[in-house]
Design a protein around this motif. Structure first.
Motif, PDB file in Angstrom:
ATOM      1  N   VAL A 105       0.849  -1.187   0.000  1.00 33.86           N
ATOM      2  CA  VAL A 105       0.000   0.000   0.000  1.00 33.86           C
ATOM      3  C   VAL A 105       0.888   1.242   0.000  1.00 33.86           C
ATOM      4  CG1 VAL A 105      -1.782   1.300   1.190  1.00 33.86           C
ATOM      5  CG2 VAL A 105      -1.837  -1.196   1.237  1.00 33.86           C
ATOM      6  N   GLU A 106       0.722   2.059  -1.045  1.00 28.87           N
ATOM      7  CA  GLU A 106       1.514   3.286  -1.156  1.00 28.87           C
ATOM      8  C   GLU A 106       0.786   4.465  -0.520  1.00 28.87           C
ATOM      9  OE1 GLU A 106       1.921   1.004  -5.133  1.00 28.87           O
ATOM     10  OE2 GLU A 106       0.341   1.560  -3.723  1.00 28.87           O
TER      11      GLU A 106
ATOM     12  N   CYS B 111       5.742   2.889   1.120  1.00 26.26           N
ATOM     13  CA  CYS B 111       5.103   1.651   0.673  1.00 26.26           C
ATOM     14  C   CYS B 111       5.121   0.688   1.849  1.00 26.26           C
ATOM     15  CB  CYS B 111       5.832   1.067  -0.520  1.00 26.26           C
ATOM     16  SG  CYS B 111       5.222  -0.554  -1.027  1.00 26.26           S
ATOM     17  N   ALA B 112       3.948   0.451   2.417  1.00 22.69           N
ATOM     18  CA  ALA B 112       3.829  -0.447   3.553  1.00 22.69           C
ATOM     19  C   ALA B 112       3.479  -1.844   3.075  1.00 22.69           C
ATOM     20  CB  ALA B 112       2.759   0.064   4.504  1.00 22.69           C
ATOM     21  N   ALA B 113       4.247  -2.814   3.528  1.00 24.55           N
ATOM     22  CA  ALA B 113       4.026  -4.202   3.137  1.00 24.55           C
ATOM     23  C   ALA B 113       3.387  -4.968   4.287  1.00 24.55           C
ATOM     24  CB  ALA B 113       5.346  -4.847   2.742  1.00 24.55           C
TER      25      ALA B 113
ATOM     26  N   SER C  54       4.010   3.479  -8.258  1.00 27.68           N
ATOM     27  CA  SER C  54       3.623   2.202  -7.655  1.00 27.68           C
ATOM     28  C   SER C  54       4.848   1.505  -7.093  1.00 27.68           C
ATOM     29  CB  SER C  54       2.979   1.295  -8.696  1.00 27.68           C
ATOM     30  OG  SER C  54       1.806   1.870  -9.225  1.00 27.68           O
ATOM     31  N   CYS C  55       4.665   0.847  -5.956  1.00 28.83           N
ATOM     32  CA  CYS C  55       5.754   0.015  -5.462  1.00 28.83           C
ATOM     33  C   CYS C  55       5.474  -1.434  -5.833  1.00 28.83           C
ATOM     34  CB  CYS C  55       5.972   0.182  -3.968  1.00 28.83           C
ATOM     35  SG  CYS C  55       4.678  -0.465  -2.919  1.00 28.83           S
ATOM     36  N   ALA C  56       6.535  -2.203  -5.869  1.00 22.78           N
ATOM     37  CA  ALA C  56       6.450  -3.591  -6.310  1.00 22.78           C
ATOM     38  C   ALA C  56       7.483  -4.416  -5.559  1.00 22.78           C
ATOM     39  CB  ALA C  56       6.667  -3.682  -7.814  1.00 22.78           C
TER      40      ALA C  56
ATOM     41  N   TRP D   8       2.332  -6.014  -6.514  1.00 18.22           N
ATOM     42  CA  TRP D   8       2.194  -4.603  -6.861  1.00 18.22           C
ATOM     43  C   TRP D   8       1.179  -3.916  -5.960  1.00 18.22           C
ATOM     44  CZ3 TRP D   8       4.953  -2.055 -10.661  1.00 18.22           C
ATOM     45  CH2 TRP D   8       5.742  -2.884 -11.466  1.00 18.22           C
ATOM     46  N   GLY D   9       1.464  -2.644  -5.647  1.00 18.04           N
ATOM     47  CA  GLY D   9       0.482  -1.819  -4.966  1.00 18.04           C
ATOM     48  C   GLY D   9      -0.427  -1.139  -5.979  1.00 18.04           C
ATOM     49  N   GLN D  10      -1.386  -0.391  -5.476  1.00 13.38           N
ATOM     50  CA  GLN D  10      -2.371   0.279  -6.331  1.00 13.38           C
ATOM     51  C   GLN D  10      -1.860   1.590  -6.904  1.00 13.38           C
ATOM     52  OE1 GLN D  10      -5.467  -0.959  -7.289  1.00 13.38           O
ATOM     53  NE2 GLN D  10      -4.536  -2.788  -6.429  1.00 13.38           N
ATOM     54  N   GLY D  11      -0.857   2.158  -6.281  1.00 12.87           N
ATOM     55  CA  GLY D  11      -0.281   3.387  -6.799  1.00 12.87           C
ATOM     56  C   GLY D  11      -0.748   4.632  -6.063  1.00 12.87           C
TER      57      GLY D  11
END
Length: 128
Positions: free
Chosen positions: A5-6, A22-24, A95-97, A118-121
């Motif tokens: 989640v960005e 970017c939280a994982a 976006s983070c990936a 992938w995050g949503q951006g």
């Protein structure tokens, strides 16, 4: 499985700064190489930066070198992208990936297909 989640996007004037996060969640992100990509309207998704699981190696696309810094805090399962001296051409959805493991190759890490998660951006808009 990793969920990303960005946050941190927004509107900024040219020359300004933003820090994206970017939280994982799910599996600990410490085993994953993390990357940031961006996509401007009508254009392909392009590589921005990547960082290995340990944080020891980073990769940057040429146009952001010296302006952007990628970092990670594995204790918080979070990756950051500090963006300074922003330009209008930096406007895009960022976006983070992530992918499991590590490959010591810029060519590999800048490929969209290398990343499984992938995050949503988050939108970044730089006004000139």
């Amino acid at each position: 499985q990793v969920q990303l989640v960005e946050s941190g996007g927004g509107l900024v004037q040219a020359g300004g700064s933003l820090r994206l996060s970017c939280a994982a969640s799910g599996r600990p992100s410490s085993s994953y190489t993390m990357g940031w990509f961006r996509q401007a309207p009508g254009k392909e998704r392009n590589f921005v930066a990547a960082i290995t699981a340990s944080g020891g190696i980073t990769y940057y696309e040429d146009s952001v070198k010296g302006r952007f810094t990628i970092s990670r805090d594995n204790a918080k399962n979070t990756v950051y992208l500090q963006m300074n001296s922003l330009k209008a051409e930096d406007t895009a959805v960022y976006s983070c990936a992530a992918y499991l493991g590590y490959t010591n190759s810029y060519a590999y890490n800048q490929q969209v297909r290398a990343y499984r998660y992938w995050g949503q951006g988050t939108q970044v808009t730089v006004s000139s």
